[in-house]
Design a protein around this motif. Structure first.
Motif, short mmCIF file in Angstrom:
data_model
loop_
_atom_site.label_atom_id
_atom_site.label_comp_id
_atom_site.label_asym_id
_atom_site.label_seq_id
_atom_site.Cartn_x
_atom_site.Cartn_y
_atom_site.Cartn_z
N PRO A 85 0.79 -1.23 0.00
CA PRO A 85 0.00 0.00 0.00
C PRO A 85 0.82 1.28 0.00
O PRO A 85 0.30 2.36 -0.30
N ASP A 86 2.11 1.18 0.33
CA ASP A 86 2.96 2.38 0.36
C ASP A 86 3.99 2.40 -0.76
O ASP A 86 4.90 3.24 -0.74
N LEU A 87 3.84 1.52 -1.73
CA LEU A 87 4.81 1.49 -2.83
C LEU A 87 4.81 2.81 -3.60
O LEU A 87 5.87 3.36 -3.91
N ALA A 147 4.42 -8.83 5.53
CA ALA A 147 4.56 -7.52 4.89
C ALA A 147 6.02 -7.10 4.89
O ALA A 147 6.73 -7.23 5.88
N VAL A 148 6.47 -6.57 3.74
CA VAL A 148 7.85 -6.12 3.57
C VAL A 148 7.85 -4.59 3.61
O VAL A 148 7.15 -3.94 2.84
N GLY A 149 8.64 -4.03 4.52
CA GLY A 149 8.61 -2.59 4.69
C GLY A 149 9.99 -1.97 4.79
O GLY A 149 11.01 -2.66 4.87
N LEU A 168 5.12 0.07 3.62
CA LEU A 168 5.01 -1.29 3.11
C LEU A 168 5.13 -1.31 1.59
O LEU A 168 4.31 -0.72 0.88
N LEU A 169 6.17 -2.00 1.11
CA LEU A 169 6.41 -2.10 -0.33
C LEU A 169 5.76 -3.33 -0.93
O LEU A 169 5.49 -3.37 -2.13
N GLY A 170 5.57 -4.38 -0.15
CA GLY A 170 5.02 -5.62 -0.70
C GLY A 170 4.81 -6.64 0.40
O GLY A 170 4.66 -6.30 1.58
#
Length: 201
Positions: A85-87, A147-149, A168-170
């Motif tokens: 959601p933050d990509l 979640a990857v952040g 969060l990127l993915g």
């Protein structure tokens, strides 16, 4: 550098940087009677069997703590779906496209500096400079497992659902190894000094 005794069997070493922590951890790992090492962002707690041995401070002061040791072991590859959601926010902040963010994040090799926050959560260094971004102004009340952040100089993966303010990127792809499994030995997939790489899928 500053040493603080913690009971009869432990000593807390206070240092000035993540690199010094890694170097001090390598020195302490070679001392006799060591039973546990717990690195953090600016400290290392060393616990020994039968008391702290003489010469701990001398060994640390004789070492070149500016020489960061090479990462240990094989590289852990984490397959990742980059749909976080933050990509877009991370891309806008870095003045990049989302694809360029993914390329930067997957193109780097990371090192587990220390673990904490939750069982299996590794603070990974080696994040490219454009992705070193501030935490969210308002943390989420629940971040999903996997979640990857990114936050500040670190990237990492949430091992279980929890609150969190990282961008969060993915997320880890289906079938990725769990970061923490109490039935596995060792339970944590990542440990300080391990190398990590993210692979887009």
């Amino acid at each position: 550098m500053r040493l603080r005794r913690c009971g009869a069997d432990s000593v807390l070493v206070e240092l000035g940087s993540l690199g010094e922590v890694a170097a001090a951890r390598a020195v302490l790992a070679g001392l006799p009677g060591l039973v546990d090492l717990v690195p953090a962002a600016r400290t290392v707690l060393a616990t020994f069997s039968g008391g702290v041995p003489r010469g701990v401070e001398d060994a640390l002061r004789a070492a070149d703590l500016s020489a960061v040791p090479a990462p240990a072991g094989e590289t852990v590859v984490l397959p990742t779906v980059y749909d976080g959601p933050d990509l877009e926010l991370a891309a806008t902040t870095a003045n990049l496209s989302p694809d360029e963010v993914v390329a930067l994040h997957t193109g780097a090799e990371y090192t587990v500096a220390f673990t904490g926050f939750a069982p299996g959560f590794g603070y990974l260094t080696g994040l490219p400079a454009p992705l070193r971004q501030a935490r969210l102004a308002s943390p989420r009340t629940k971040v999903p497992a996997g979640a990857v952040g990114v936050a500040g100089e670190f990237t990492g993966v949430y091992p279980r659902p929890s609150p969190g303010g990282w961008r969060l990127l993915g997320r880890l792809a289906d079938g990725a190894p769990p970061l923490f499994d109490p039935e596995r030995e060792p339970p944590a997939l990542l440990a300080p000094g391990h190398r990590v790489r993210f692979e887009a899928v």
